[in-house]
Design an enzyme around this catalytic site. Structure first.
Site, PDB file in Angstrom:
ATOM      1  N   GLU A  16      -5.465 137.388  33.193  1.00 38.92           N
ATOM      2  CA  GLU A  16      -4.901 136.463  33.904  1.00 38.92           C
ATOM      3  C   GLU A  16      -3.336 136.508  34.118  1.00 38.92           C
ATOM      4  OE1 GLU A  16      -3.693 134.101  36.415  1.00 38.92           O
ATOM      5  OE2 GLU A  16      -5.856 134.059  36.318  1.00 38.92           O
ATOM      6  N   LYS A  17      -2.722 136.841  35.452  1.00 37.29           N
ATOM      7  CA  LYS A  17      -1.359 137.127  35.295  1.00 37.29           C
ATOM      8  C   LYS A  17      -0.683 135.667  35.163  1.00 37.29           C
ATOM      9  CE  LYS A  17      -1.704 136.707  40.353  1.00 37.29           C
ATOM     10  NZ  LYS A  17      -1.638 137.599  41.363  1.00 37.29           N
ATOM     11  N   HIS A  18      -0.879 134.782  34.821  1.00 39.56           N
ATOM     12  CA  HIS A  18      -0.173 133.473  34.842  1.00 39.56           C
ATOM     13  C   HIS A  18      -0.051 133.062  33.443  1.00 39.56           C
ATOM     14  CE1 HIS A  18      -1.464 133.348  39.018  1.00 39.56           C
ATOM     15  NE2 HIS A  18      -0.148 132.740  39.207  1.00 39.56           N
ATOM     16  N   HIS A  46       2.713 139.667  37.242  1.00 38.36           N
ATOM     17  CA  HIS A  46       2.878 138.558  38.044  1.00 38.36           C
ATOM     18  C   HIS A  46       3.920 138.646  39.250  1.00 38.36           C
ATOM     19  CE1 HIS A  46       3.835 134.384  39.689  1.00 38.36           C
ATOM     20  NE2 HIS A  46       2.744 134.132  38.909  1.00 38.36           N
ATOM     21  N   HIS A  52       6.729 133.542  45.540  1.00 40.08           N
ATOM     22  CA  HIS A  52       5.365 133.384  44.439  1.00 40.08           C
ATOM     23  C   HIS A  52       6.241 133.771  43.467  1.00 40.08           C
ATOM     24  CE1 HIS A  52       1.223 134.500  43.000  1.00 40.08           C
ATOM     25  NE2 HIS A  52       1.678 133.359  42.263  1.00 40.08           N
ATOM     26  N   CYS A 109       4.151 128.278  37.412  1.00 40.58           N
ATOM     27  CA  CYS A 109       4.168 129.132  38.746  1.00 40.58           C
ATOM     28  C   CYS A 109       4.254 127.997  39.895  1.00 40.58           C
ATOM     29  CB  CYS A 109       2.943 129.899  38.856  1.00 40.58           C
ATOM     30  SG  CYS A 109       2.546 130.738  40.377  1.00 40.58           S
ATOM     31  N   HIS A 112       0.606 128.263  41.532  1.00 41.06           N
ATOM     32  CA  HIS A 112      -0.468 127.926  40.862  1.00 41.06           C
ATOM     33  C   HIS A 112      -0.451 127.043  39.378  1.00 41.06           C
ATOM     34  CE1 HIS A 112      -1.308 131.999  42.624  1.00 41.06           C
ATOM     35  NE2 HIS A 112      -2.376 131.274  43.133  1.00 41.06           N
TER      36      HIS A 112
END
Length: 124
Positions: A16-18, A46, A52, A109, A112
């Site tokens: 998960e990139k967050h 990310h 974004h 983010c 997100h």
């Protein structure tokens, strides 16, 4: 209405990139200065565009016998492509702790929302 805690998302930072990744040294000594690095997207990068991006990361310490977490660092990433400048979501700070406990990281983010992670601090 949900509490803020119910809005925090977690995950495996390798998929998960967050999720903020907290980097601690292998050996930590009570009362001795050590470095904490926090980053986003170690395994899965990310995006860092105007549309974004990660806006900020905060670090907290919660001692083993604590009542409240203590904010130990706040990293703001202000440039997301304006004028060709990009601020990468990485922060570095040095701390001295006198108690074991947990380091928590929270990141935001712009698309997100809020993400968190934690790492335990145990003295050698």
């Amino acid at each position: 209405m949900q509490s803020l805690g119910q809005l925090l998302q977690t995950g495996d930072f390798k998929n998960e990139k967050h999720v903020p990744v907290i980097h601690l040294p292998k050996k930590i000594s009570e009362g001795k200065e050590f470095e904490i690095k926090v980053s986003i997207g170690d395994e899965v990068k990310h995006p860092n565009t105007l549309e974004h991006h990660i806006e900020w990361i905060k670090l907290y310490f919660f001692s083993e016998d604590g009542k409240f977490p203590v904010e130990i660092a706040n990293f703001n990433f202000s440039s997301h492509g304006e004028g060709g400048v990009f601020t990468e979501p990485v922060g570095l700070t040095n701390v001295i702790l006198h108690k074991s406990g947990f380091i928590y990281a929270m990141a935001y983010c712009n698309i997100h929302g809020l993400w968190e992670s934690k790492e335990e601090v145990i003295f050698e």
